[in-house]
Design a protein around this motif. Structure first.
Motif, PDB file in Angstrom:
ATOM      1  N   LYS A  51       0.814  -1.219   0.000  1.00 18.44           N
ATOM      2  CA  LYS A  51       0.000   0.000   0.000  1.00 18.44           C
ATOM      3  C   LYS A  51       0.844   1.264   0.000  1.00 18.44           C
ATOM      4  N   SER A  52       2.034   1.200   0.582  1.00 22.82           N
ATOM      5  CA  SER A  52       2.878   2.396   0.683  1.00 22.82           C
ATOM      6  C   SER A  52       4.176   2.169  -0.072  1.00 22.82           C
ATOM      7  N   TRP A  90      12.099   5.142  -1.162  1.00 23.19           N
ATOM      8  CA  TRP A  90      10.976   4.620  -1.944  1.00 23.19           C
ATOM      9  C   TRP A  90      11.362   3.240  -2.441  1.00 23.19           C
ATOM     10  N   ARG A 104       5.036   2.283   7.510  1.00 25.01           N
ATOM     11  CA  ARG A 104       4.000   3.192   7.968  1.00 25.01           C
ATOM     12  C   ARG A 104       2.620   2.692   7.579  1.00 25.01           C
ATOM     13  N   LYS A 163      -0.728   3.416   5.785  1.00 20.16           N
ATOM     14  CA  LYS A 163      -1.170   4.277   4.697  1.00 20.16           C
ATOM     15  C   LYS A 163      -2.307   5.177   5.145  1.00 20.16           C
ATOM     16  N   GLY A 223      -0.432   7.340   8.461  1.00 20.51           N
ATOM     17  CA  GLY A 223       0.921   7.833   8.285  1.00 20.51           C
ATOM     18  C   GLY A 223       1.838   7.495   9.442  1.00 20.51           C
TER      19      GLY A 223
END
Length: 214
Positions: A29-30, A46, A77, A79, A82
């Motif tokens: 998801k992140s 990333w 984290r 999503k 945060g």
């Protein structure tokens, strides 16, 4: 060539671990995670999640990452909020350019790389490092089991500065306005004191009294 993070491992594979579903969901998801390097600091990165491994690329023109030891910690984290969701241990495997693992990783990383303006894969092979971060073992932190430490740290040093040029503000900045108000108040006090002294002198002249009081 950038310094290789670890010795080459041919087949990075993820070991089954409790919470694997939550891990895969958080990774999928992140696109952002934090790599906690021992005796260094936590680095944002990333990544692309692929079959049990987080793939990252670093080096000239890409995100800065330090030399990665064989084992690191990954902070994931939520999503939705945060906030910190999972902390897991992971093994770092550098993928050798030209290998089947490297080719698969770059095929996944290339479309996820934003604002690419050149042949990214060729540059990655020549100058950058592609690393697979493979989580293993039980999560160190997970929902319902978080460390008391809030993990706050001092901001990393940066060469960024605004001292050479500051954006223009209508009516001046806050500190400038405060200085101007103080200067106006002091000038007003001086004018008031000068008027009081002039008034006193006029009264004395009307009474025929000199400035020395005689």
């Amino acid at each position: 060539m950038t310094e290789r993070a670890t010795e080459q491992q041919d087949e990075p594979t993820a070991a089954p671990a409790p919470g694997a579903a939550l891990l895969a969901e958080a990774m999928g998801k992140s696109g952002l995670l934090w790599i906690d390097v021992a005796d260094d600091r936590t680095w944002p990165a990333w990544h692309v999640w692929d079959d049990g491994a987080a793939l990252v690329v670093s080096g000239p023109g890409e995100q800065p990452l330090p030399w990665l030891p064989p084992e690191v910690r990954l902070v994931l984290r939520s999503k939705d909020t945060g906030g910190r969701l999972l902390t897991v241990r992971a093994r770092a495997h550098v993928l050798e350019p030209g290998s089947s693992q490297w080719q698969r990783a770059t095929d996944l990383l290339r479309p996820a790389r934003l604002n690419a303006v050149d042949d990214s894969v060729t540059r990655w092979a020549a100058e950058c490092t592609v690393t697979a971060l493979v989580p293993f073992g039980d999560p160190l932190e997970s929902p319902g089991s978080y460390a008391a430490d809030d993990h706050r740290a001092a901001p990393a040093r940066t060469a960024a500065t605004t001292t050479a040029w500051r954006p223009w503000h209508w009516g001046g900045r806050g500190e400038t306005k405060a200085e101007q108000r103080q200067a106006r108040a002091e000038a007003k006090a001086r004018r008031k004191a000068a008027k009081a002294r002039a008034k006193q002198r006029r009264k004395r002249r009307r009474r025929g009294v000199g400035l020395d009081g005689r």
